[in-house]
Motif scaffolding. Structure first.
Motif, mmCIF file in Angstrom:
data_model
loop_
_atom_site.group_PDB
_atom_site.id
_atom_site.type_symbol
_atom_site.label_atom_id
_atom_site.label_comp_id
_atom_site.label_asym_id
_atom_site.label_seq_id
_atom_site.Cartn_x
_atom_site.Cartn_y
_atom_site.Cartn_z
ATOM 1 N N VAL A 18 -2.966 -8.746 -4.086
ATOM 2 C CA VAL A 18 -3.485 -7.636 -4.641
ATOM 3 C C VAL A 18 -4.915 -8.083 -5.354
ATOM 4 O O VAL A 18 -5.222 -9.128 -5.860
ATOM 5 N N MET A 77 -6.610 -2.817 -7.972
ATOM 6 C CA MET A 77 -5.459 -2.043 -8.520
ATOM 7 C C MET A 77 -5.739 -1.053 -9.511
ATOM 8 O O MET A 77 -5.045 -0.473 -10.352
ATOM 9 N N SER A 89 3.405 -7.277 -10.297
ATOM 10 C CA SER A 89 2.614 -8.562 -9.545
ATOM 11 C C SER A 89 2.660 -9.747 -10.687
ATOM 12 O O SER A 89 2.779 -9.337 -12.021
ATOM 13 N N ILE A 137 -0.649 1.464 -15.937
ATOM 14 C CA ILE A 137 -0.907 -0.279 -15.819
ATOM 15 C C ILE A 137 -0.247 -0.573 -16.906
ATOM 16 O O ILE A 137 -0.705 -0.299 -18.080
ATOM 17 N N THR A 159 -5.753 -3.202 -1.371
ATOM 18 C CA THR A 159 -5.886 -2.261 -2.563
ATOM 19 C C THR A 159 -4.847 -1.400 -3.018
ATOM 20 O O THR A 159 -4.126 -0.559 -1.853
ATOM 21 N N VAL A 160 -4.471 -1.030 -3.836
ATOM 22 C CA VAL A 160 -3.015 -0.610 -4.018
ATOM 23 C C VAL A 160 -3.359 0.736 -5.184
ATOM 24 O O VAL A 160 -4.170 0.473 -5.919
ATOM 25 N N TYR A 166 1.862 -0.010 -12.226
ATOM 26 C CA TYR A 166 1.670 -1.131 -11.730
ATOM 27 C C TYR A 166 1.995 -2.105 -13.091
ATOM 28 O O TYR A 166 1.173 -1.706 -13.927
ATOM 29 N N SER A 218 -4.493 2.552 -10.166
ATOM 30 C CA SER A 218 -2.897 2.882 -10.445
ATOM 31 C C SER A 218 -2.801 3.791 -11.670
ATOM 32 O O SER A 218 -3.694 3.892 -12.254
ATOM 33 N N HIS A 228 -9.206 -9.082 -9.032
ATOM 34 C CA HIS A 228 -7.897 -8.504 -8.961
ATOM 35 C C HIS A 228 -8.053 -7.086 -9.362
ATOM 36 O O HIS A 228 -7.318 -6.149 -8.992
ATOM 37 N N THR A 278 0.860 -1.252 0.095
ATOM 38 C CA THR A 278 0.117 0.018 -0.054
ATOM 39 C C THR A 278 1.166 1.379 -0.015
ATOM 40 O O THR A 278 0.339 2.332 -0.314
ATOM 41 N N GLY A 309 4.025 -7.915 -6.019
ATOM 42 C CA GLY A 309 2.658 -8.248 -5.608
ATOM 43 C C GLY A 309 2.212 -9.792 -6.462
ATOM 44 O O GLY A 309 3.120 -10.262 -7.008
#
Length: 396
Positions: free
Chosen positions: A324, A351, A281, A357, A330-331, A336, A354, A347, A274, A307
């Motif tokens: 995640v 995320m 990930s 991504i 929750t990020v 990401y 972000s 999922h 976080t 992640g």
């Protein structure tokens, strides 16, 4: 309890059975039956055009003087001399809610040896008043003491709304507060708003993330919700003015059956998702846990965190602290990277906030590409080593 069917209005059309996410509605010859699997979500009520289905009144309890409650409160999580970032996020959304209601925004700060600067920081994020409860017994968190303090403050000041972060601390004691006050609590909200009637609209994923449910608490106060970190955006208001009220509570609030003997800081820095600005990930596409070395090496180049998808965690390739998603963390980092992750809704919920991504997947139709800023259709076992090599060459 479960939904009820008015047989005089029901035409046994089957629409409700198709719409029920729990599979609790079945058709039996000339009637509809609802099993004990019913979760009282109300979807069947909304889909029945004949008004044949109704929900029983549950959780109403004794009537309250709702008009005697006023104000929006945020629990300001304070640990080791620092306010958690989620508190700044909640103060920003709390400011919007309070302005819509035309009421004060309050922050509640519990702890020991709290400097005035900490309270002033909360004011800079929008608080009109900061209620500070300072006692040696509050130096270390215990859900019993903290919940007693919040309950006592609520009974004294009577706020209409109380929100807190869905952190390990918030998840531990906020449900206890709601139970003591005999009011409702919606956990892990992704959006908060105010209706025209002044009700707190609490939106969160439901049924495995397949729908977004908006929940209200019309009959009890305060209306309570927790929000995951990184869901809201903090907004600092340097010119905002407020006041600090240091409050004394009865000694009974500080009694507890559990004493904290020692606090051990988390050693695994890569699990602090976080707080990371860059997260890489991995999912089931990595095939086994040993291949997470690729993810760890790439994350190290960016000074980022590692992640994992729920699938990778369930396989035992990574610890749950790295997960995640809806049932993990929750990020909302600056960058990401989703490597070998198909992109299940559970999922994506964790995320999608972000800023950038990047998705790497050999399946061009993978759902992850629907939310990706940049997509790479490639075999990750070829792309990641080549990508790492290119980054190292550029930095030489």
């Amino acid at each position: 309890m479960k939904a009820t069917v008015d047989t005089k209005k029901c035409t046994v059309c089957g629409v409700c059975s198709d719409a029920c996410p729990m599979g609790a509605i079945s058709l039996r010859e000339n009637k509809v039956e609802i099993s004990d699997d019913c979760s009282l979500c109300g979807i069947c009520v909304d889909t029945c055009e004949f008004g044949a289905i109704a929900l029983p009144e549950v959780g109403k309890g004794p009537a309250e003087d709702l008009l005697s409650y006023q104000g929006v409160w945020v629990y300001a999580e304070w640990r080791a001399g620092k306010v958690h970032n989620v508190s700044h996020e909640l103060l920003s959304v709390g400011r919007i809610l309070a302005d819509k209601r035309g009421v004060e925004l309050g922050a509640v700060l519990l702890g020991s040896k709290i400097e005035d600067e900490v309270a002033l920081e909360l004011i800079s994020y929008g608080a009109d008043v900061v209620y500070v409860v300072e006692r040696p017994e509050l130096a270390n968190f215990t859900d019993e003491r903290y919940s007693k303090c919040i309950v006592e403050l609520v009974k004294r000041k009577r706020p209409e709304i109380l929100i807190a972060g869905a952190t390990s601390m918030g998840r531990s004691f906020i449900p206890r507060v709601a139970a003591s006050l005999r009011t409702g609590l919606t956990a892990d909200c992704t959006e908060l708003d105010i209706s025209d009637e002044g009700l707190l609209l609490q939106t969160r994923p439901a049924f495995g993330g397949n729908i977004m449910a908006t929940i209200v608490c019309p009959n009890r106060r305060p209306q309570m919700a927790t929000v995951r970190p990184k869901v809201m955006k903090p907004v600092r208001r340097d010119a905002h003015r407020g006041r600090v009220e240091r409050t004394e509570l009865p000694d009974e609030c500080f009694l507890a059956n559990v004493e904290v003997l020692e606090v051990i800081a988390e050693q695994d820095q890569t699990a602090k998702l976080t707080e990371a600005d860059v997260i890489v990930s991995g999912g089931r596409g990595l095939r086994n846990g040993e291949n997470f070395n690729l993810i760890e090496g790439l994350a190290a180049l960016f000074g980022g965190a590692v992640g994992a998808s729920r699938g990778a965690v369930e396989e035992g390739w990574m610890a749950p602290s790295h997960q995640v998603g809806q049932t993990g963390r929750t990020v909302a980092p600056t960058l990401y990277m989703a490597v070998g992750i198909s992109g299940a809704i559970q999922h994506i919920v964790g995320m999608q906030g972000s800023q950038v991504i990047v998705a790497v997947n050999k399946d061009p139709h993978a759902p992850i590409f629907d939310v990706a800023t940049y997509g790479v259709v490639a075999d990750l076992f070829e792309f990641i080593p080549a990508f790492v090599k290119r980054i190292k060459r550029e930095r030489e």
